[in-house]
Design a protein around this motif. Structure first.
Motif, PDB file in Angstrom:
ATOM      1  N   GLU A  21       6.557 -16.336   5.789  1.00 41.07           N
ATOM      2  CA  GLU A  21       5.690 -16.105   4.628  1.00 41.07           C
ATOM      3  C   GLU A  21       4.206 -16.135   4.954  1.00 41.07           C
ATOM      4  OE1 GLU A  21       7.057 -20.378   4.732  1.00 41.07           O
ATOM      5  OE2 GLU A  21       8.108 -18.497   4.623  1.00 41.07           O
ATOM      6  N   LEU A  22       3.828 -16.453   6.189  1.00 38.98           N
ATOM      7  CA  LEU A  22       2.412 -16.466   6.557  1.00 38.98           C
ATOM      8  C   LEU A  22       1.938 -15.071   6.961  1.00 38.98           C
ATOM      9  CD1 LEU A  22       2.083 -19.709   8.684  1.00 38.98           C
ATOM     10  CD2 LEU A  22       1.472 -19.352   6.302  1.00 38.98           C
TER      11      LEU A  22
ATOM     12  N   VAL B  74      -3.309 -13.987   9.978  1.00 33.72           N
ATOM     13  CA  VAL B  74      -4.279 -15.056  10.234  1.00 33.72           C
ATOM     14  C   VAL B  74      -3.571 -16.404  10.319  1.00 33.72           C
ATOM     15  CG1 VAL B  74      -6.323 -16.250   9.349  1.00 33.72           C
ATOM     16  CG2 VAL B  74      -6.167 -13.758   9.202  1.00 33.72           C
ATOM     17  N   GLY B  75      -2.617 -16.638   9.437  1.00 36.22           N
ATOM     18  CA  GLY B  75      -1.845 -17.878   9.482  1.00 36.22           C
ATOM     19  C   GLY B  75      -1.071 -18.014  10.778  1.00 36.22           C
ATOM     20  N   HIS B  76      -0.471 -16.911  11.219  1.00 37.75           N
ATOM     21  CA  HIS B  76       0.250 -16.935  12.500  1.00 37.75           C
ATOM     22  C   HIS B  76      -0.697 -17.202  13.665  1.00 37.75           C
ATOM     23  CE1 HIS B  76       4.120 -14.623  11.176  1.00 37.75           C
ATOM     24  NE2 HIS B  76       3.967 -15.775  10.572  1.00 37.75           N
TER      25      HIS B  76
END
Length: 102
Positions: A12-13, A16-18
């Motif tokens: 769900e990321l 940028v989150g990854h």
């Protein structure tokens, strides 16, 4: 999961989150536990505050206009005495922006 298997990134990321999690993965276990505790506290605070949008430096919540993705960076710009939200984001190789009066 066995000791030899690295955990998978949450689906769900966004990108940028990854990238942030990939960077954290290079840290020592103690730093990861400290970051985890901070992120849990931050999530609880945001839920308690009802905050689900980014805030510019002055702390005022920002809403995104139609057509501007929530991953856009937001800054406040003053032009001729009037303040504006400046949104900027990337779509593929193209950088897009939109300015909206505050």
């Amino acid at each position: 999961m066995t000791a030899d298997e690295r955990p998978s990134l949450p689906a769900e990321l966004d990108r940028v989150g990854h990238e942030a999690l990939d960077e954290l993965a290079t840290r020592e276990p103690a730093a990861l536990r400290a970051a985890s505790e901070y992120l849990e506290n931050l999530a609880a605070w945001k839920e308690a505050e009802g905050e689900d949008v980014l805030s510019p430096d002055d702390g005022e919540p920002v809403t995104y206009p139609d057509g501007v993705p929530e991953r856009a960076s937001v800054s406040v710009t003053e032009i001729a005495g009037t303040e504006y939200y400046y949104y900027q984001w990337r779509e593929g190789d193209e950088i897009n922006s939109e300015t909206v009066r505050r």
